[in-house]
Design an enzyme around this catalytic site. Structure first.
Site, PDB file in Angstrom:
ATOM      1  CE  LYS A 150      -2.941  25.242  -7.564  1.00 42.67           C
ATOM      2  NZ  LYS A 150      -2.073  26.242  -6.899  1.00 42.67           N
TER       3      LYS A 150
ATOM      4  CD  GLU B 179      -2.620   1.396   2.538  1.00 40.56           C
ATOM      5  OE1 GLU B 179      -3.609   2.144   2.534  1.00 40.56           O
ATOM      6  OE2 GLU B 179      -2.225   0.788   3.563  1.00 40.56           O
TER       7      GLU B 179
ATOM      8  CG  ASP C 187     -12.331  12.012  -1.629  1.00 41.08           C
ATOM      9  OD1 ASP C 187     -11.135  11.668  -1.694  1.00 41.08           O
ATOM     10  OD2 ASP C 187     -12.684  13.185  -1.392  1.00 41.08           O
TER      11      ASP C 187
ATOM     12  CD  GLU D 273       2.152   8.024   5.449  1.00 43.84           C
ATOM     13  OE1 GLU D 273       2.573   9.194   5.324  1.00 43.84           O
ATOM     14  OE2 GLU D 273       1.205   7.569   4.779  1.00 43.84           O
TER      15      GLU D 273
ATOM     16  CB  THR E  93      -8.722   4.341   4.297  1.00 46.34           C
ATOM     17  OG1 THR E  93      -9.465   5.445   3.746  1.00 46.34           O
ATOM     18  CG2 THR E  93      -8.356   3.367   3.191  1.00 46.34           C
ATOM     19  CD  GLU E  94      -7.164   5.361   9.345  1.00 41.72           C
ATOM     20  OE1 GLU E  94      -6.589   4.685  10.201  1.00 41.72           O
ATOM     21  OE2 GLU E  94      -6.869   5.332   8.120  1.00 41.72           O
ATOM     22  CE1 TYR E  95      -7.752  12.547   4.798  1.00 39.66           C
ATOM     23  CE2 TYR E  95      -6.070  10.858   4.561  1.00 39.66           C
ATOM     24  CZ  TYR E  95      -6.424  12.159   4.844  1.00 39.66           C
ATOM     25  OH  TYR E  95      -5.468  13.077   5.164  1.00 39.66           O
ATOM     26  CD  GLU E  96     -13.414   3.130   1.791  1.00 39.84           C
ATOM     27  OE1 GLU E  96     -14.298   2.399   1.318  1.00 39.84           O
ATOM     28  OE2 GLU E  96     -12.213   2.798   1.895  1.00 39.84           O
TER      29      GLU E  96
ATOM     30  CG  ASP F  59      -1.908  15.468  -2.899  1.00 34.93           C
ATOM     31  OD1 ASP F  59      -2.712  16.011  -3.681  1.00 34.93           O
ATOM     32  OD2 ASP F  59      -1.171  16.111  -2.133  1.00 34.93           O
TER      33      ASP F  59
END
Length: 213
Positions: A122, A44, A154, A69, A191-194, A118
């Site tokens: 741009k 990952e 997302d 990470e 995931t936490e973001y999910e 991320d």
């Protein structure tokens, strides 16, 4: 959001060298030796706080996982979650995954996960997106012939860009989900973001792609 600096992070990572690989570039081609069982290896890129990789390791003891990470203030939480999960099929790496070929040998990896990367929206930052063709070249090199890349995000823009990038590179799209949670996939580890974005009603996108043999 900027994570608070944790001055104890370095010592914590060194103390838990049974999980955190201290010299990852020295294990190129020999990652299987770090695990108790010789099993497929999934990585990952950008493990964040570790909910996904700890959950996957618990759900799939037949697979070995490597979480990459860069942020020390974040990876310490991931390491703690792996320890709390009481699994022995996870290694964590605290480095910048700018070129996976420096860390892994050709055909050494079975699956790559890109979770909520991320989006670099741009145009001038396109080369930084983890689905830009230079990254796909790396993935193709380290993955086995039947290896796969799974992307979850997302961000609709990144998702659409990635679908085009995968296709332009000649990859085979095996799944395209515009509303992952609507599928109610029992094998989906969040995931936490999910969880955060889904709670706000934001659709979660997922695609799986493989390189043609």
């Amino acid at each position: 959001m900027r994570m608070r600096h944790k001055p104890w992070a370095d010592d914590f990572l060194k103390e838990n060298d049974h999980i955190v690989v201290q010299e990852p570039f020295e294990h190129k081609g020999k990652w299987k030796d770090l695990f108790k069982k010789d099993q497929p290896i999934h990585i990952e890129i950008g493990s964040g706080k570790g909910q996904f990789i700890a959950g996957m390791a618990s759900l799939h003891p037949e697979i070995n996982f490597i979480g990459i990470e860069l942020a020390k203030s974040v990876i310490v939480t991931a390491v703690q979650k792996v320890m709390d999960a009481e699994v022995d099929n996870v290694c964590m790496v605290n480095v910048d995954a700018k070129d996976l070929r420096e860390m892994f040998a050709d055909n050494e990896i079975d699956h790559i996960y890109l979770n909520f990367s991320d989006p670099w929206p741009k145009s001038r930052h396109e080369k930084r997106r983890l689905t830009f063709h230079t990254f796909l070249e790396q993935y193709e090199a380290v993955l086995k012939q039947d290896g796969k890349v799974t992307l979850k995000t997302d961000n609709r823009g990144l998702f659409e860009y990635s679908l085009v990038s995968f296709s332009a590179y000649g990859m085979q799209l095996e799944e395209v989900a515009l509303d992952l949670h609507g599928l109610e996939d029992p094998m989906n580890v969040t995931t936490e973001y999910e969880e955060k974005f889904a709670a706000k009603g934001q659709p979660i996108y997922r695609c799986k792609a493989s390189f043609r043999g």
